[in-house]
Design an enzyme around this catalytic site. Structure first.
Site, PDB file in Angstrom:
ATOM      1  N   ASN A   9      53.442   5.033  13.538  1.00 29.52           N
ATOM      2  CA  ASN A   9      54.799   5.573  13.372  1.00 29.52           C
ATOM      3  C   ASN A   9      54.874   6.866  14.184  1.00 29.52           C
ATOM      4  OD1 ASN A   9      57.200   6.661  12.524  1.00 29.52           O
ATOM      5  ND2 ASN A   9      56.525   7.067  10.419  1.00 29.52           N
ATOM      6  N   LYS A  11      57.350   8.652  14.887  1.00 23.86           N
ATOM      7  CA  LYS A  11      58.407   9.587  14.438  1.00 23.86           C
ATOM      8  C   LYS A  11      59.168  10.103  15.659  1.00 23.86           C
ATOM      9  CE  LYS A  11      55.576  10.491  10.454  1.00 23.86           C
ATOM     10  NZ  LYS A  11      55.182  11.378   9.377  1.00 23.86           N
ATOM     11  N   HIS A  95      61.204   5.252   4.885  1.00 24.75           N
ATOM     12  CA  HIS A  95      60.140   6.252   5.029  1.00 24.75           C
ATOM     13  C   HIS A  95      60.528   7.495   4.231  1.00 24.75           C
ATOM     14  CE1 HIS A  95      57.604   9.336   6.786  1.00 24.75           C
ATOM     15  NE2 HIS A  95      56.798   8.353   7.140  1.00 24.75           N
ATOM     16  N   GLU A  97      60.535  10.493   4.907  1.00 27.38           N
ATOM     17  CA  GLU A  97      61.370  11.449   5.657  1.00 27.38           C
ATOM     18  C   GLU A  97      62.830  10.983   5.678  1.00 27.38           C
ATOM     19  OE1 GLU A  97      58.827  11.456   9.090  1.00 27.38           O
ATOM     20  OE2 GLU A  97      57.307  12.432   7.854  1.00 27.38           O
ATOM     21  N   GLU A 167      52.890   5.346   0.708  1.00 31.27           N
ATOM     22  CA  GLU A 167      52.661   6.610   1.401  1.00 31.27           C
ATOM     23  C   GLU A 167      52.936   7.765   0.447  1.00 31.27           C
ATOM     24  OE1 GLU A 167      53.029   6.152   5.938  1.00 31.27           O
ATOM     25  OE2 GLU A 167      55.020   6.513   5.161  1.00 31.27           O
ATOM     26  N   GLY A 173      51.281  13.928   6.863  1.00 28.57           N
ATOM     27  CA  GLY A 173      51.293  15.041   7.814  1.00 28.57           C
ATOM     28  C   GLY A 173      50.631  16.299   7.279  1.00 28.57           C
ATOM     29  N   SER A 213      48.033  10.770   6.432  1.00 29.92           N
ATOM     30  CA  SER A 213      46.860  11.394   7.060  1.00 29.92           C
ATOM     31  C   SER A 213      45.699  10.436   7.294  1.00 29.92           C
ATOM     32  CB  SER A 213      46.413  12.625   6.264  1.00 29.92           C
ATOM     33  OG  SER A 213      47.470  13.573   6.221  1.00 29.92           O
TER      34      SER A 213
END
Ligand code: PGA
Length: 255
Positions: A9, A11, A95, A97, A167, A173, A213
């Site tokens: 991904n 991003k 996701h 985000e 996730e 991250g 991560s």
């Protein structure tokens, strides 16, 4: 036997030149990798060009989002048909985000999911708890409710075509990976939930990815867990060596 999937991904990262050289390097290096599915999910503006670069390779192309309508007055949105047109096979949905920054709800994810499946694309539906929710002992409750809401109304056949990605938000991250035991516990819960919502036979076939991560040096132990069927990789998918290291780890896993 579930085939492992490693999806990158990207991003909102990399420019056109770096995207193309990363994809070209991956195509070359993964020419002989056949026991793991690999996909990259670049920013949508590069999908068409990268789709051409990936054509005929064993690397799939994925989008990071899609809209639920086939066409019309939806300024700024991209339909599933358009994604398919430029060579996409996968679409990441929900996701964290998208949920946290862009206000996507389970209902919105569910509407998109039905559109993605109707277009013949493979959705990767993301779920996961925040640190606060984990610390409050609500992980299972949050993940189950996201799964139920996001996956509502699917037939058994559609569930089999859907990939789920667990996730934990606190691991995305941050460099803080869930331990293999922590991840496996939630993956097992998700599989059990799918067993009760669909059937145990269906749940045994669904691919459940871990994301948060994942790096070349922690991939093997995560992927060796019985219910972890691959990884959704953010930061480590932006560099050829680190992404290849994860694919290599996946390719060496024996289950
Ligand atoms: P990360 O991101 O690997 O950089 O933690 C994973 C993701 O957001 O899919």
């Amino acid at each position: 036997m579930r085939r492992l999937l490693i999806a990158g991904n990207w991003k909102m990262n990399l420019d056109r030149g770096r995207s193309l050289s990363l994809v070209q390097g991956l195509v070359e290096s993964l020419r002989n990798t056949s026991n793991v599915d690999v996909a990259v999910c670049p920013p949508s503006v590069y999908l068409g060009e990268l789709g051409k670069a990936l054509h005929g390779s064993n690397i799939g192309l994925g989008a990071q989002n899609a809209y639920n309508q086939p066409e019309g007055a939806y300024t700024g949105e991209v339909s599933c048909g358009m994604l398919k047109d430029v060579g996409c096979q996968y679409v990441i949905l929900g996701h964290s985000e998208r949920r946290a920054i862009f206000g996507e709800t389970d209902l919105m994810v569910n509407e998109k999911l039905h559109a993605v499946l109707a277009a013949g694309l493979t959705p990767i539906v993301c779920v996961g708890e925040t640190l606060q929710e984990r610390e409050a002992g609500k992980t299972q409750q949050v993940v189950e409710s996201q799964c139920k809401g996001s996956l509502a109304g699917l037939s058994h056949e559609q569930m089999l075509k859907t990939v789920v990605a667990y996730e934990p938000v606190w691991a995305i991250g941050t460099g803080k990976t869930a331990t293999p035991a922590q991840a496996e516990e939630v993956h097992k819960d998700i599989r059990e939930l799918l067993g009760s919502l669909f059937s145990s036979e269906t749940s045994q076939k669904v691919i459940i990815l871990y994301g948060g991560s994942v790096k070349a040096d922690n991939a093997l132990e995560l992927l060796s867990e019985p219910n972890i069927d691959g990884a959704l990789v953010g930061g480590a998918s932006l560099k050829q060596d680190s992404f290849l290291g994860i694919v290599q780890a996946a390719s060496s896993v024996k289950k």
